[in-house]
Design a protein around this motif. Structure first.
Motif, PDB file in Angstrom:
ATOM      1  N   LEU A  19       0.834  -1.133   0.059  1.00  0.00           N
ATOM      2  CA  LEU A  19       0.045  -0.100  -0.218  1.00  0.00           C
ATOM      3  C   LEU A  19       0.892   1.256  -0.035  1.00  0.00           C
ATOM      4  N   PHE A  20       2.366   1.256   0.473  1.00  0.00           N
ATOM      5  CA  PHE A  20       2.917   2.384   0.537  1.00  0.00           C
ATOM      6  C   PHE A  20       3.289   2.727  -1.004  1.00  0.00           C
ATOM      7  N   TRP A  21       3.607   1.645  -1.538  1.00  0.00           N
ATOM      8  CA  TRP A  21       4.065   2.079  -3.071  1.00  0.00           C
ATOM      9  C   TRP A  21       3.097   2.435  -3.744  1.00  0.00           C
ATOM     10  N   TYR A  22       1.591   2.177  -3.525  1.00  0.00           N
ATOM     11  CA  TYR A  22       0.351   2.536  -4.321  1.00  0.00           C
ATOM     12  C   TYR A  22       0.261   4.001  -3.782  1.00  0.00           C
ATOM     13  N   THR A  23       0.772   4.344  -2.499  1.00  0.00           N
ATOM     14  CA  THR A  23       0.743   5.657  -2.104  1.00  0.00           C
ATOM     15  C   THR A  23       1.508   6.496  -2.925  1.00  0.00           C
ATOM     16  N   ILE A  24       2.828   5.918  -3.130  1.00  0.00           N
ATOM     17  CA  ILE A  24       3.895   6.657  -3.980  1.00  0.00           C
ATOM     18  C   ILE A  24       3.360   6.946  -5.272  1.00  0.00           C
ATOM     19  N   PHE A  80       6.495  28.565   4.557  1.00  0.00           N
ATOM     20  CA  PHE A  80       5.507  27.414   3.812  1.00  0.00           C
ATOM     21  C   PHE A  80       6.494  26.561   3.369  1.00  0.00           C
ATOM     22  N   ALA A  81       7.764  26.752   2.698  1.00  0.00           N
ATOM     23  CA  ALA A  81       8.578  25.787   2.165  1.00  0.00           C
ATOM     24  C   ALA A  81       8.953  24.905   3.006  1.00  0.00           C
ATOM     25  N   ILE A  82       9.164  25.328   4.317  1.00  0.00           N
ATOM     26  CA  ILE A  82       9.626  24.663   5.563  1.00  0.00           C
ATOM     27  C   ILE A  82       8.500  23.474   5.860  1.00  0.00           C
ATOM     28  N   LEU A  83       7.338  24.430   6.111  1.00  0.00           N
ATOM     29  CA  LEU A  83       6.085  23.575   6.370  1.00  0.00           C
ATOM     30  C   LEU A  83       5.931  22.308   5.458  1.00  0.00           C
ATOM     31  N   ALA A  84       5.763  22.669   4.154  1.00  0.00           N
ATOM     32  CA  ALA A  84       5.723  21.591   2.886  1.00  0.00           C
ATOM     33  C   ALA A  84       6.720  20.596   3.376  1.00  0.00           C
ATOM     34  N   ALA A  85       7.991  21.035   3.686  1.00  0.00           N
ATOM     35  CA  ALA A  85       8.900  19.788   3.700  1.00  0.00           C
ATOM     36  C   ALA A  85       8.579  18.801   4.833  1.00  0.00           C
ATOM     37  N   ILE A  86       8.260  19.480   5.857  1.00  0.00           N
ATOM     38  CA  ILE A  86       7.962  18.788   7.124  1.00  0.00           C
ATOM     39  C   ILE A  86       6.766  18.045   6.735  1.00  0.00           C
ATOM     40  N   ALA A  87       5.565  18.419   6.190  1.00  0.00           N
ATOM     41  CA  ALA A  87       4.502  17.695   5.865  1.00  0.00           C
ATOM     42  C   ALA A  87       4.628  16.524   4.929  1.00  0.00           C
ATOM     43  N   VAL A  88       5.622  16.703   4.033  1.00  0.00           N
ATOM     44  CA  VAL A  88       6.296  15.482   3.150  1.00  0.00           C
ATOM     45  C   VAL A  88       6.813  14.385   3.816  1.00  0.00           C
ATOM     46  N   VAL A  89       7.903  14.843   4.726  1.00  0.00           N
ATOM     47  CA  VAL A  89       8.282  13.839   5.604  1.00  0.00           C
ATOM     48  C   VAL A  89       7.190  12.963   6.632  1.00  0.00           C
ATOM     49  N   ILE A  91       3.969  12.781   6.117  1.00  0.00           N
ATOM     50  CA  ILE A  91       3.120  12.010   5.432  1.00  0.00           C
ATOM     51  C   ILE A  91       3.729  10.594   5.041  1.00  0.00           C
ATOM     52  N   GLY A  92       4.867  10.756   4.553  1.00  0.00           N
ATOM     53  CA  GLY A  92       5.485   9.576   3.971  1.00  0.00           C
ATOM     54  C   GLY A  92       6.002   8.902   5.174  1.00  0.00           C
ATOM     55  N   LEU A  93       6.190   9.138   6.382  1.00  0.00           N
ATOM     56  CA  LEU A  93       6.252   8.249   7.582  1.00  0.00           C
ATOM     57  C   LEU A  93       5.003   7.467   7.988  1.00  0.00           C
ATOM     58  N   LEU A  94       3.956   8.278   7.888  1.00  0.00           N
ATOM     59  CA  LEU A  94       2.633   7.770   8.127  1.00  0.00           C
ATOM     60  C   LEU A  94       2.048   6.612   6.703  1.00  0.00           C
ATOM     61  N   ALA A  95       2.560   7.200   5.729  1.00  0.00           N
ATOM     62  CA  ALA A  95       2.261   5.979   4.766  1.00  0.00           C
ATOM     63  C   ALA A  95       2.973   4.973   4.649  1.00  0.00           C
ATOM     64  N   TRP A  96       4.079   4.935   5.077  1.00  0.00           N
ATOM     65  CA  TRP A  96       4.778   3.644   5.569  1.00  0.00           C
ATOM     66  C   TRP A  96       4.064   2.838   6.282  1.00  0.00           C
ATOM     67  N   ARG A  97       3.270   3.213   7.157  1.00  0.00           N
ATOM     68  CA  ARG A  97       2.333   2.439   8.149  1.00  0.00           C
ATOM     69  C   ARG A  97       1.239   1.919   7.662  1.00  0.00           C
ATOM     70  N   VAL A  98       0.752   2.728   6.587  1.00  0.00           N
ATOM     71  CA  VAL A  98      -0.797   2.370   6.222  1.00  0.00           C
ATOM     72  C   VAL A  98      -1.273   0.893   5.812  1.00  0.00           C
ATOM     73  N   LEU A 109      -2.739  11.400  -2.120  1.00  0.00           N
ATOM     74  CA  LEU A 109      -3.116  12.835  -2.614  1.00  0.00           C
ATOM     75  C   LEU A 109      -2.530  13.838  -2.097  1.00  0.00           C
ATOM     76  N   LEU A 110      -2.424  13.768  -0.352  1.00  0.00           N
ATOM     77  CA  LEU A 110      -1.819  14.797   0.356  1.00  0.00           C
ATOM     78  C   LEU A 110      -0.492  14.654   0.156  1.00  0.00           C
ATOM     79  N   LEU A 111       0.264  13.620  -0.127  1.00  0.00           N
ATOM     80  CA  LEU A 111       1.860  13.559  -0.297  1.00  0.00           C
ATOM     81  C   LEU A 111       2.195  14.179  -1.875  1.00  0.00           C
ATOM     82  N   GLY A 112       1.256  13.955  -2.637  1.00  0.00           N
ATOM     83  CA  GLY A 112       1.510  14.390  -4.127  1.00  0.00           C
ATOM     84  C   GLY A 112       1.254  16.101  -3.990  1.00  0.00           C
ATOM     85  N   GLY A 113       0.163  16.522  -3.436  1.00  0.00           N
ATOM     86  CA  GLY A 113       0.132  17.889  -3.199  1.00  0.00           C
ATOM     87  C   GLY A 113       0.970  18.791  -2.381  1.00  0.00           C
TER      88      GLY A 113
END
Length: 177
Positions: A19-24, A80-89, A91-98, A109-113
């Motif tokens: 599911l993580f790879w589908y998220t990607i 906003f650049a820093i916040l987006a970088a934190i969000a990407v990290v 979301i990526g960590l949470l997606a690994w556990r999905v 959707l969130l990771l892509g955006g």
């Protein structure tokens, strides 16, 4: 195929890893659609014209947004650049556990955006960490956004629905963990 030929349980990906790879993949599709539509907007709408899509309700109009939604915080683009970088990290960590397909789609959707907004902040004019996001979908003069904004909104709505339904991050029902 003999049992010696079948992959060991350790070699087979676990359901949540698949599911993580589908998220990607979902995130990559969002990034590609967002960047392609921004390229189209910059080449087709650069002269400042409005293009009606659904009368005055939805129009195309190219703007460069240095802030967040509704152009809030226009002088704090680097934040906003820093916040987006934190969000990407995160979301990526949470997606690994999905372990749930619904959470997989929402995180994709969130990771892509978030990733494509981070890319805009880092690599678009006026400079690294201060880049402006390309917006071009005008919603009746109330808000001008892009495909990444639609993906983020859709992902947030999905997360709220999943939480209200009690669907867990790892699948099944109960409290979200």
């Amino acid at each position: 195929m003999t049992s010696a030929d079948s992959p060991s349980p350790e070699a087979r990906p676990t359901p949540h890893r698949r599911l993580f790879w589908y998220t990607i993949v979902i995130a990559i599709v969002v990034i590609a659609l967002d960047q392609l539509t921004k390229w189209w907007a910059e080449t087709s709408l650069a002269d400042g014209k409005r293009v009606p899509v659904i009368g005055e309700l939805i129009q195309f109009l190219l703007v460069y947004n240095p802030g967040a939604a509704f152009s809030i915080g226009t002088g704090a683009t680097w934040i906003f650049a820093i916040l987006a970088a934190i969000a990407v990290v995160v979301i990526g960590l949470l997606a690994w556990r999905v372990g749930s397909k619904g959470w997989m789609v929402a995180f994709g959707l969130l990771l892509g955006g978030a990733t494509t907004h981070l890319g805009d902040r880092l690599f678009r004019a006026p400079g690294f960490g201060r880049g402006h996001v390309v917006d071009f979908i005008d919603y009746a003069g109330f808000f001008i956004g892009n495909v990444a904004d639609i993906a983020i909104f859709g992902g947030v709505v999905m997360l709220l629905i999943l939480m209200l339904l009690g669907i867990r991050l790892r699948g099944g029902r109960g409290t979200v963990r």
